[in-house]
Design an enzyme around this catalytic site. Structure first.
Site, PDB file in Angstrom:
ATOM      1  N   ARG A  60       0.819  -1.211   0.000  1.00 31.45           N
ATOM      2  CA  ARG A  60       0.000   0.000   0.000  1.00 31.45           C
ATOM      3  C   ARG A  60       0.854   1.262   0.000  1.00 31.45           C
ATOM      4  NH1 ARG A  60      -3.214  -1.137   4.945  1.00 31.45           N
ATOM      5  NH2 ARG A  60      -2.448  -3.265   5.020  1.00 31.45           N
ATOM      6  N   GLU A  97       1.101  -5.652  13.222  1.00 30.33           N
ATOM      7  CA  GLU A  97      -0.089  -5.860  14.058  1.00 30.33           C
ATOM      8  C   GLU A  97      -0.639  -7.272  13.903  1.00 30.33           C
ATOM      9  OE1 GLU A  97      -3.476  -3.296  13.321  1.00 30.33           O
ATOM     10  OE2 GLU A  97      -4.388  -3.829  15.230  1.00 30.33           O
TER      11      GLU A  97
HETATM   12  O1  LIG Z   1       2.834  -0.622  11.980  1.00 35.14           O
HETATM   13  P1  LIG Z   1       2.697  -2.068  11.614  1.00 35.14           P
HETATM   14  O2  LIG Z   1       2.038  -2.887  12.705  1.00 35.14           O
HETATM   15  O3  LIG Z   1       3.999  -2.658  11.195  1.00 35.14           O
HETATM   16  O4  LIG Z   1       1.681  -2.164  10.388  1.00 35.14           O
HETATM   17  C1  LIG Z   1       1.681  -1.257   9.320  1.00 35.14           C
HETATM   18  C2  LIG Z   1       1.883  -1.957   8.011  1.00 35.14           C
HETATM   19  O5  LIG Z   1       0.822  -2.901   7.782  1.00 35.14           O
HETATM   20  C3  LIG Z   1       0.288  -2.690   6.480  1.00 35.14           C
HETATM   21  O6  LIG Z   1       0.962  -3.413   5.499  1.00 35.14           O
HETATM   22  P2  LIG Z   1       0.809  -5.004   5.276  1.00 35.14           P
HETATM   23  O7  LIG Z   1       2.002  -5.683   5.891  1.00 35.14           O
HETATM   24  O8  LIG Z   1      -0.535  -5.457   5.731  1.00 35.14           O
HETATM   25  O9  LIG Z   1       0.994  -5.189   3.728  1.00 35.14           O
HETATM   26  P3  LIG Z   1       0.281  -4.637   2.408  1.00 35.14           P
HETATM   27  O10 LIG Z   1       0.696  -3.188   2.273  1.00 35.14           O
HETATM   28  O11 LIG Z   1       0.910  -5.498   1.376  1.00 35.14           O
HETATM   29  O12 LIG Z   1      -1.214  -4.773   2.530  1.00 35.14           O
HETATM   30  C4  LIG Z   1       0.484  -1.211   6.249  1.00 35.14           C
HETATM   31  O13 LIG Z   1       0.415  -0.880   4.870  1.00 35.14           O
HETATM   32  C5  LIG Z   1       1.835  -0.967   6.865  1.00 35.14           C
HETATM   33  O14 LIG Z   1       2.891  -1.256   5.949  1.00 35.14           O
HETATM   34  N1  LIG Z   2      -5.457  -1.955  11.585  1.00 34.50           N
HETATM   35  C1  LIG Z   2      -4.829  -1.797  10.428  1.00 34.50           C
HETATM   36  N2  LIG Z   2      -5.466  -1.270   9.357  1.00 34.50           N
HETATM   37  C2  LIG Z   2      -4.826  -1.096   8.174  1.00 34.50           C
HETATM   38  N3  LIG Z   2      -3.553  -1.437   7.984  1.00 34.50           N
HETATM   39  C3  LIG Z   2      -2.878  -1.964   9.014  1.00 34.50           C
HETATM   40  N4  LIG Z   2      -1.600  -2.391   9.125  1.00 34.50           N
HETATM   41  C4  LIG Z   2      -1.435  -2.847  10.370  1.00 34.50           C
HETATM   42  N5  LIG Z   2      -2.541  -2.734  11.094  1.00 34.50           N
HETATM   43  C5  LIG Z   2      -3.459  -2.171  10.263  1.00 34.50           C
END
Ligand SMILES: O=P(O)(O)OC[C@H]1O[C@H](OP(=O)(O)OP(=O)(O)O)[C@H](O)[C@@H]1O
Ligand SMILES: Nc1ncnc2[nH]cnc12
Length: 172
Positions: A60, A97
């Site tokens: 993202r 998370e």
């Molecule tokens: O602060 P944190 O607990 O580390 O979480 C934040 C991360 O989680 C999500 O990515 P995700 O790993 O879900 O991957 P994506 O972007 O491929 O959906 C978001 O885009 C951040 O990169």
């Molecule tokens: N609650 C949440 N919503 C969207 N992106 C996330 N990445 C980690 N936690 C998330």
């Protein structure tokens, strides 16, 4: 202004991707060209002349960082999930998370002394951003700022980013 645009274009999804997680879905923002452009221009205008390169975190973070880099006329560098970048890489494991993961950056994609703007959509526990910042510093580049569209303040992600200039447009 941009704060309201982000809030208006965020969808809350309960229990995704696992029970207990309130997922902040920003796809409505990315699907609204005027609002998305306003957010991209806001970020670009705040960091103009202060950074040399824009780094986005898969996946993202790419959606946000590539147009910001283009608007600023700066290079875009991807931090990718492990095993996707073909060249020599630096690698970092981390927890987020809802799980654990590994990210990589091309070791020759950043140069010593470069000022990096690190972008992602959401700051939750901070594990992802901390790992990406660590990768950037291992190349010799400097993390000038970390910018997110939305911060989930109750998860305390900023504690993992002490010493960095961290900004979230929206805090919930
Ligand atoms: O602060 P944190 O607990 O580390 O979480 C934040 C991360 O989680 C999500 O990515 P995700 O790993 O879900 O991957 P994506 O972007 O491929 O959906 C978001 O885009 C951040 O990169
Ligand atoms: N609650 C949440 N919503 C969207 N992106 C996330 N990445 C980690 N936690 C998330």
């Amino acid at each position: 202004m941009v704060e309201e645009l982000i809030l208006e274009h965020t969808r809350d999804v309960a229990d995704f991707p696992e029970p207990g997680v309130q997922f902040k879905d920003l796809t409505p923002l990315f699907a609204a060209p005027e609002a998305f452009r306003s957010v991209v221009d806001d970020i670009g205008s705040r960091y103009r002349a202060a950074v040399d390169v824009v780094v986005g975190i898969e996946a993202r973070g790419f959606i946000l960082a590539a147009p910001v880099a283009m608007a600023m006329d700066l290079p875009f560098v991807p931090v990718r999930k492990a095993g996707k970048l073909p060249g020599p890489t630096l690698r970092q494991e981390y927890s987020l998370e809802y799980g654990t993961a590994t990210i990589e950056v091309h070791s020759d994609s950043l140069a010593a002394g470069q000022r990096v703007l690190l972008l992602d959509d959401v700051l939750a526990t901070g594990g992802t951003a901390a790992a990406a910042a660590s990768l950037i510093e291992r190349t010799g580049a400097r993390v000038a700022a970390i910018e997110m569209l939305m911060e989930l303040g109750f998860l305390g992600g900023r504690a993992k980013l002490a010493g960095y200039d961290v900004n979230a447009i929206v805090s919930v």
